[in-house]
Design a protein around this motif. Structure first.
Motif, short mmCIF file in Angstrom:
data_model
loop_
_atom_site.label_atom_id
_atom_site.label_comp_id
_atom_site.label_asym_id
_atom_site.label_seq_id
_atom_site.Cartn_x
_atom_site.Cartn_y
_atom_site.Cartn_z
N GLY A 1 0.84 -1.19 0.00
CA GLY A 1 0.00 0.00 0.00
C GLY A 1 0.88 1.24 0.00
N LEU A 2 0.42 2.29 -0.66
CA LEU A 2 1.25 3.49 -0.78
C LEU A 2 0.37 4.71 -1.06
CD1 LEU A 2 4.27 4.35 -0.83
CD2 LEU A 2 4.16 4.16 -3.31
N GLU A 3 0.78 5.84 -0.53
CA GLU A 3 0.14 7.12 -0.83
C GLU A 3 1.20 8.08 -1.37
OE1 GLU A 3 -3.36 6.96 2.58
OE2 GLU A 3 -1.55 8.13 2.94
N PRO A 4 1.17 8.41 -2.64
CA PRO A 4 2.11 9.39 -3.18
C PRO A 4 1.79 10.78 -2.65
CG PRO A 4 0.47 8.85 -4.82
CD PRO A 4 0.22 7.94 -3.66
N ASP A 5 2.73 11.69 -2.78
CA ASP A 5 2.42 13.08 -2.44
C ASP A 5 1.37 13.62 -3.40
OD1 ASP A 5 4.09 13.36 -0.24
OD2 ASP A 5 5.82 13.80 -1.49
N SER A 6 1.47 13.22 -4.65
CA SER A 6 0.49 13.59 -5.66
C SER A 6 0.64 12.62 -6.82
CB SER A 6 0.71 15.02 -6.14
OG SER A 6 -0.35 15.46 -6.96
N CYS A 7 -0.44 12.43 -7.58
CA CYS A 7 -0.34 11.53 -8.73
C CYS A 7 -1.37 11.93 -9.79
CB CYS A 7 -0.52 10.07 -8.32
SG CYS A 7 -2.16 9.66 -7.68
N PHE A 8 -1.11 11.47 -11.01
CA PHE A 8 -1.93 11.84 -12.15
C PHE A 8 -2.16 10.64 -13.06
CE2 PHE A 8 0.27 15.60 -10.77
CZ PHE A 8 -0.65 16.63 -10.91
N TYR A 9 -3.41 10.51 -13.51
CA TYR A 9 -3.71 9.64 -14.64
C TYR A 9 -3.65 10.52 -15.89
CZ TYR A 9 -5.12 5.54 -11.96
OH TYR A 9 -5.12 4.44 -11.16
N ILE A 10 -2.87 10.11 -16.86
CA ILE A 10 -2.69 10.90 -18.09
C ILE A 10 -3.00 10.01 -19.29
CG2 ILE A 10 -1.09 12.32 -19.43
CD1 ILE A 10 0.44 12.77 -16.73
N PRO B 1 -2.42 1.58 -12.71
CA PRO B 1 -1.87 2.51 -11.73
C PRO B 1 -1.83 3.91 -12.33
CG PRO B 1 -0.10 1.34 -12.79
CD PRO B 1 -1.38 0.75 -13.33
N PRO B 2 -1.61 4.94 -11.52
CA PRO B 2 -1.44 6.28 -12.09
C PRO B 2 -0.23 6.31 -13.01
CG PRO B 2 -0.82 6.25 -9.77
CD PRO B 2 -1.47 4.94 -10.05
N ASP B 3 -0.27 7.18 -14.00
CA ASP B 3 0.83 7.28 -14.96
C ASP B 3 2.03 8.03 -14.39
OD1 ASP B 3 -0.47 6.10 -17.41
OD2 ASP B 3 -1.90 7.68 -16.94
N LEU B 4 1.76 8.92 -13.45
CA LEU B 4 2.82 9.76 -12.89
C LEU B 4 2.58 9.95 -11.40
CD1 LEU B 4 5.26 11.73 -13.16
CD2 LEU B 4 3.59 13.53 -13.71
N ALA B 5 3.62 9.71 -10.61
CA ALA B 5 3.56 9.98 -9.17
C ALA B 5 4.63 11.00 -8.83
CB ALA B 5 3.78 8.69 -8.37
N LEU B 6 4.30 11.90 -7.92
CA LEU B 6 5.23 12.94 -7.47
C LEU B 6 5.58 12.70 -6.01
CD1 LEU B 6 3.52 16.16 -8.89
CD2 LEU B 6 5.05 14.58 -10.06
N GLU B 7 6.86 12.83 -5.68
CA GLU B 7 7.32 12.71 -4.31
C GLU B 7 8.25 13.87 -3.99
OE1 GLU B 7 6.57 10.72 -1.94
OE2 GLU B 7 5.52 9.05 -2.90
#
Length: 216
Positions: A95-104, A123-129
């Motif tokens: 399990g994980l929670e990114p700082d932010s993420c985007f489906y693109i 999964p989301p295409d882009l995760a930001l940490e």
């Protein structure tokens, strides 16, 4: 049974680690933590980490997300921002929670969804940490199959692309191959400090448009 979370305090910038947490306990703890919170979680190998971010972490997370949204909007690319949504996989025990993420690229596949099942949904295409506390778990992202992770360390951008199950650090994003984002995004973050958010975001949009025009 695990200690009740209402008796635990995690100070900003610190991490609480709970070991020997089975899946049912993990789910119960997520329920107890609730959705409206600033802390982030990571779960793997029956170990649960609860991280409390620093204020500057939250500021940079929002600003980077704003720049990504502005870039996608100017490129006229549909996307779905999911913030720190919890992604979990019972089969993998992760399990994980990114700082932010985007489906693109996969935005159309999840459009309208209210709950995500990583055993079925992409999964989301882009995760930001924003990595102020060295908490980025690239191994978990890799097992969840997130194609690209951006990691910010001291406001410097690292681009990690998933290739054959492992992340390789790259100079250019596979999502935005025509933009030197490793240089541009840190520069605009610095500019926000000097000129303010709104003025800088407007300037960033103008720069994106001019870059697109120059390519056409």
């Amino acid at each position: 049974m695990l200690l009740a979370l209402d008796r635990i305090s995690v100070l900003p910038g610190q991490t609480l680690v709970l070991r020997d947490v089975d899946w049912d306990e993990f789910e119960a703890l997520l329920e107890e933590l609730g959705e409206h919170r600033s802390s982030r979680i990571a779960y793997y190998g029956q170990q649960l980490e609860i991280m409390a971010p620093l204020p500057e972490h939250e500021i940079d997370k929002e600003l980077v997300g704003d720049l990504v949204k502005a870039l996608l909007e100017e490129l006229d690319i549909e996307f779905s921002p999911l913030g720190s949504t919890t992604f979990k996989n019972k089969f993998l025990g992760l399990g994980l929670e990114p700082d932010s993420c985007f489906y693109i690229q996969n935005e159309a596949k999840v459009r309208g969804l209210k709950r995500w099942d990583t055993t079925i949904d992409p999964p989301p295409d882009l995760a930001l940490e924003v990595d102020l506390t060295s908490r980025t778990h690239l191994d978990i992202y890799a097992q969840l199959g997130v194609p690209e992770v951006w990691r910010f360390k001291r406001r410097q951008l690292e681009i990690h692309c998933l290739e054959q199950g492992e992340y390789r650090q790259r100079e250019v994003s596979s999502i935005f191959p025509d933009f030197d984002l490793r240089e541009i995004i840190p520069a605009y973050l610095q500019r926000i400090d000097q000129e303010g958010r709104n003025k800088t975001i407007k300037a960033f949009r103008i720069w994106v448009k001019s870059h697109i025009d120059a390519k056409n």
